[in-house]
Design an enzyme around this catalytic site. Structure first.
Site, mmCIF file in Angstrom:
data_model
loop_
_atom_site.group_PDB
_atom_site.id
_atom_site.type_symbol
_atom_site.label_atom_id
_atom_site.label_comp_id
_atom_site.label_asym_id
_atom_site.label_seq_id
_atom_site.Cartn_x
_atom_site.Cartn_y
_atom_site.Cartn_z
ATOM 1 N N GLY A 183 -7.126 32.830 18.094
ATOM 2 C CA GLY A 183 -5.729 32.565 18.393
ATOM 3 C C GLY A 183 -4.773 33.453 17.633
ATOM 4 C CE1 TYR A 227 -1.599 20.572 16.119
ATOM 5 C CE2 TYR A 227 -0.534 19.150 14.508
ATOM 6 C CZ TYR A 227 -1.001 20.391 14.884
ATOM 7 O OH TYR A 227 -0.895 21.445 14.018
#
Length: 302
Positions: A20, A175
């Site tokens: 990422g 999350y």
């Protein structure tokens, strides 16, 4: 311990993979490592964004080696293919498991493999990737794995109650729970590596409350609007740029004094200089870590 994040020890001759790395903390970590002389591989889902990030890093570090690799950590087939490509590198000094969903979907979604999307992206894909790469990391003495935790991990009670959030889903829980799972995995990995007498280290780092509007502008990578800049500036008393959010991550990867099982984060929890911090008890519990590992293996086994 004294540490200057703007004067990282030379990383010449070393190779790091950052998942990422096309934006955010991952990009700035890769750029800081490249400036210090490292060869970096940006493992990203989007080829166009990865190329833009690579170009931006080459401007900052024109003599460094910057490569890109396609990796969608939510897709286990992509993880397997990327692991094979990484295994072909001459050496692998470190892996930063950074990629993730920062803004989870409002409603529960699943990955191509049928796993809850945030769990699959933030945690399970990295669990699979790291385990596939352990033999590769072992070939380079002193290699490190850095798992990216979060202050959000402090706000959930368990990493095991409902891994796939099939009983109840909300985006914040998804999350926070995924980040607690990442931290728990990092500390369990450390325990297993040390028990095996491995030279590979596992560390955990959290970037504080890092926002794009306080980060340097990077064409093609970070171009916040005036509204975003203004809104994020209002949070300046407790927030910081993502370039500074990368500091604890880079320190965990490169500080010669750091040891496996250590946890790094900002000195003021949400912002500040990168220091060694005390992790939360839920993430270091060996019983939870072992159970999470076993359940993750069972999911991957189908």
């Amino acid at each position: 311990m004294s540490w200057n994040p703007r004067r990282i020890p030379s990383q010449s001759g070393r190779t790091f993979v950052i998942t990422g790395a096309n934006a955010g903390v991952g990009f700035f970590a890769a750029a800081q490592l490249a400036v210090a002389g490292a060869s970096v591989v940006l493992a990203c889902r989007n080829d166009e964004r990865a190329d833009a990030a690579a170009r931006a890093i080459r401007i900052r570090a024109p003599h460094s080696s910057v490569g890109t690799l396609r990796l969608d950590v939510s897709d286990l087939a992509s993880v397997a293919a990327a692991a094979d490509a990484i295994a072909a590198l001459p050496r692998l000094d470190g892996l930063i498991a950074n990629a993730g969903v920062v803004h989870p979907p409002r409603d529960r979604e699943v990955s191509l493999d049928g796993n809850e999307l945030v769990f699959a992206t933030n945690y399970l894909g990295h669990f699979a990737l790291v385990n596939r790469l352990l033999p590769t990391l072992e070939r380079t003495k002193g290699a490190r794995v850095v798992l990216l935790g979060s202050i959000a991990a402090r706000l959930t009670r368990s990493a095991l109650d409902d891994l796939q959030l099939t009983d109840a889903y909300d985006s914040w829980t998804a999350y926070a729970q995924s980040k607690l799972e990442v931290e728990s995995f990092g500390f369990e990995l450390d325990r297993r590596l040390r028990a095996a007498g491995s030279s590979t280290s596992a560390l955990v780092a959290q970037p504080g409350y890092s926002v794009g509007g306080l980060s340097p502008r990077v064409p093609g990578v970070n171009e916040p609007s005036r509204g975003k800049r203004f809104g994020d500036a209002l949070q300046g008393l407790w927030a910081q740029g993502k370039d500074r959010g990368a500091w604890p991550v880079v320190r965990a990867l490169t500080d010669p004094a750091a040891r496996s099982g250590w946890y790094f984060g900002p000195s003021l929890l949400t912002q500040g200089a990168p220091i060694r911090r005390q992790p939360i008890r839920a993430s270091t519990d060996p019983v939870i870590g072992a159970r999470l590992w076993e359940r993750s293996e069972a999911i991957l086994a189908g």
